[in-house]
Scaffold this motif. Structure first.
Motif, PDB file in Angstrom:
ATOM      1  N   ALA A  39       0.847  -1.192   0.000  1.00 53.05           N
ATOM      2  CA  ALA A  39       0.000   0.000   0.000  1.00 53.05           C
ATOM      3  C   ALA A  39       0.882   1.241   0.000  1.00 53.05           C
ATOM      4  O   ALA A  39       1.991   1.225   0.528  1.00 53.05           O
ATOM      5  CB  ALA A  39      -0.908  -0.004   1.224  1.00 53.05           C
ATOM      6  N   ASP A  43      -3.401   4.984  -0.352  1.00 54.11           N
ATOM      7  CA  ASP A  43      -4.222   3.828   0.036  1.00 54.11           C
ATOM      8  C   ASP A  43      -4.549   3.888   1.523  1.00 54.11           C
ATOM      9  O   ASP A  43      -5.683   3.633   1.931  1.00 54.11           O
ATOM     10  CB  ASP A  43      -3.488   2.512  -0.255  1.00 54.11           C
ATOM     11  CG  ASP A  43      -3.234   2.276  -1.722  1.00 54.11           C
ATOM     12  OD1 ASP A  43      -4.153   2.483  -2.538  1.00 54.11           O
ATOM     13  OD2 ASP A  43      -2.108   1.861  -2.063  1.00 54.11           O
ATOM     14  N   PRO A 109      -6.801  -1.168  -1.005  1.00 49.66           N
ATOM     15  CA  PRO A 109      -5.626  -0.595  -1.677  1.00 49.66           C
ATOM     16  C   PRO A 109      -5.612  -0.881  -3.177  1.00 49.66           C
ATOM     17  O   PRO A 109      -6.239  -1.839  -3.654  1.00 49.66           O
ATOM     18  CB  PRO A 109      -4.447  -1.300  -0.992  1.00 49.66           C
ATOM     19  CG  PRO A 109      -4.983  -1.834   0.287  1.00 49.66           C
ATOM     20  CD  PRO A 109      -6.431  -2.123   0.040  1.00 49.66           C
ATOM     21  N   ASP A 110      -4.874  -0.067  -3.903  1.00 46.90           N
ATOM     22  CA  ASP A 110      -4.761  -0.243  -5.355  1.00 46.90           C
ATOM     23  C   ASP A 110      -4.214  -1.610  -5.733  1.00 46.90           C
ATOM     24  O   ASP A 110      -4.605  -2.173  -6.750  1.00 46.90           O
ATOM     25  CB  ASP A 110      -3.887   0.856  -5.958  1.00 46.90           C
ATOM     26  CG  ASP A 110      -4.583   2.210  -5.972  1.00 46.90           C
ATOM     27  OD1 ASP A 110      -5.839   2.257  -5.899  1.00 46.90           O
ATOM     28  OD2 ASP A 110      -3.874   3.235  -6.057  1.00 46.90           O
TER      29      ASP A 110
END
Length: 133
Positions: A39, A43, A109-110
């Protein structure tokens, strides 16, 4: 067309991972949620464990606080990447043990948002089927 899924992939053996298709997620034991989750500060703000005003603080100070709180297990100062803590069974901190669903799905998170497009084996996942009830 016959489904050629491997019965249960092994996380550490990428050759056992199955080619990803969207319908796999609902029948999986969320094995991707046992991988380390990377992260970035954005995030952590989205998750709600870091406030927006902290963005200007040194990341290593934020990392120390989050490690103390049990939210982050590692921080790579060079890349600015935090690794979220996992439970003793390696599940992500935010994975519900019973339902095997993410408790912060809308804020995830991405890394999670982009899985399996990115990750150890792009386009593949460590599919482990849920036991038949």
């Amino acid at each position: 067309m016959k489904n050629n899924l491997i019965a249960a992939a092994e996380l550490d053996r990428l050759d056992t991972w199955a080619k990803y298709s969207a319908d796999m997620c609902h029948s999986c034991m969320s094995s991707c949620c046992t991988l380390p989750v990377e992260a970035r500060i954005g995030d952590l703000i989205r998750i709600g464990v870091v406030d927006e005003f902290e963005r200007g603080e040194p990341a290593k100070n934020i990392a120390k606080r989050l490690q103390k709180d049990g939210i982050v297990e590692r921080f790579n100062q060079k890349s600015g990447v935090f690794t979220l803590a996992r439970m003793s069974n390696n599940d992500c901190l935010y994975l519900d043990r019973k339902s095997r669903l993410c408790t912060i799905y809308d804020k995830r998170p991405d890394t999670c948002r982009n899985h399996p497009k990115v990750g150890p084996r792009p386009g593949y996942c460590a599919y482990k089927p849920k036991p038949l009830s």
